[in-house]
Design a protein around this motif. Sequence first.
Motif, PDB file in Angstrom:
ATOM      1  N   GLN A  69      43.261 -40.659  36.532  1.00 28.66           N
ATOM      2  CA  GLN A  69      43.587 -39.991  37.795  1.00 28.66           C
ATOM      3  C   GLN A  69      42.439 -39.127  38.313  1.00 28.66           C
ATOM      4  O   GLN A  69      42.564 -38.496  39.360  1.00 28.66           O
ATOM      5  N   THR A  88      45.370 -48.235  30.126  1.00 30.38           N
ATOM      6  CA  THR A  88      46.230 -48.319  28.941  1.00 30.38           C
ATOM      7  C   THR A  88      45.444 -48.879  27.765  1.00 30.38           C
ATOM      8  O   THR A  88      45.437 -48.298  26.664  1.00 30.38           O
ATOM      9  N   ASP A  97      41.405 -39.292  29.066  1.00 30.16           N
ATOM     10  CA  ASP A  97      42.013 -40.288  29.944  1.00 30.16           C
ATOM     11  C   ASP A  97      41.769 -39.794  31.369  1.00 30.16           C
ATOM     12  O   ASP A  97      42.406 -38.850  31.823  1.00 30.16           O
ATOM     13  N   LYS A 124      43.626 -47.233  40.310  1.00 28.63           N
ATOM     14  CA  LYS A 124      43.862 -45.860  40.733  1.00 28.63           C
ATOM     15  C   LYS A 124      42.738 -45.367  41.650  1.00 28.63           C
ATOM     16  O   LYS A 124      42.779 -44.249  42.136  1.00 28.63           O
ATOM     17  N   SER A 137      40.773 -46.553  35.235  1.00 32.13           N
ATOM     18  CA  SER A 137      41.600 -47.649  35.734  1.00 32.13           C
ATOM     19  C   SER A 137      41.179 -47.976  37.158  1.00 32.13           C
ATOM     20  O   SER A 137      41.122 -47.092  38.010  1.00 32.13           O
TER      21      SER A 137
END
Length: 390
Positions: free
Chosen positions: A182, A75, A179, A205, A202
């Motif tokens: 994932q 984020t 981003d 993840k 992240s």
Amino acid sequence: MTDEPVYLDYQATTPIDPRVRDVMLPWFDEMFGNPHSSDHAYGWAAEQAVEEARIHIAELIGAKPNEITFTSGATEANNLAVKGTVRAITPDRNHVVTCATEHKCVLESCARLEREGFTVTYLPVEKNGLLDLELLENVLSDRTALVSIMAVNNEIGVIQPLTEIASLCTRVGALFHTDAAQAVAKMPIDVNVMGIDLLSISAHKLYGPMGIGALYVRQKPKIEIEPLLDGGGQERGLRSGTVPAPLAIGFGEACRIGLENISEEAHRITLLRDQFLAQIFGSLDDVKLNGDLEKRIPGNLNLSFPDIDAQDLMMRLPSIALSSGSACTTSSVASSHVLQSIGVEKRLLHNAIRIGFGRFTVEKEVHFAAKEIIQAVLSLKNVTQIYEKN
Ligand SMILES: *Cc1c(COP(=O)(O)O)cnc(C)c1O
């Protein structure tokens, strides 16, 4: 089967790898130094371990260690990439391009830029969830500062054509941010081969701890970024604040393990996913897969069951942890902006569940989950039919 529900929600978060936890523990304990303390051995030890972690993170995406900035998660990395670059760029480039299925933190960062006077184009996606490259090409111009398109969608798992997007950006001199929360450790990524300028990661993840992530920023040519935080100037001035050494070190170990296992793991998870799908499609005839099957990470399925309310379905599945729509926004009853964007009919919007497989998923869990879902769907259909007869 144990009493704990079978965990099939790997897109919401991944369980921490026990090897990652073990590497982190001493840094919560006797090795507690501040990695920015340059006057004693506690600080030096923490700094050295954090820099080793940075190397592992960089290696996983083909970057250099000094191109990795620690943040609190994807984020924050997305906020920094989107707002930080656009605010710092020359005023004649005032245009941003993103797409309708992005994570809220990208969409909301773009919305804030609009309020600051920048122009944002929100591209639609095709029915399979993928970007139409011709549409992208048509909206790009020499006024475009940044294109932000996610690598892998968190709800429907589809992989966007990153290399093709990057080369369109190069033609007009726009920066390309992705981003990749994932995608990293789930599929091969090389920022140089793919032409990516900025990339968000992240840790939670990819089997690392929550509360840490990173932004990759290409160093050559140098990209100007206005920091979000003012402070001590850590992370080369890009992100002030003490780097949380235990989390950073765990993140590094998670990336090291991820790189080691990436292709073998993808292969194993693909087999599990295919077994699951075969079982579901073998017993239920009107299930719909949301998002492209081929251009998709192995660990995600998003299925619609016509006439079955996802909340009702999940209520009948207490022994499986899965998600309806997206867990990333706090209001669970709102319909998914991603499913709306790929043209899922209104009456089917609340019929979708997301199933996520990962490193610790085993075959018997997959069979169990498929069997439970089939039973629950059939019994809900019976209820509907009885109700309709009366
Ligand atoms: C989880 C996720 C985020 C947010 O990451 P945090 O580290 O939890 O802040 C952003 N984008 C995508 C695609 C995600 O899946």
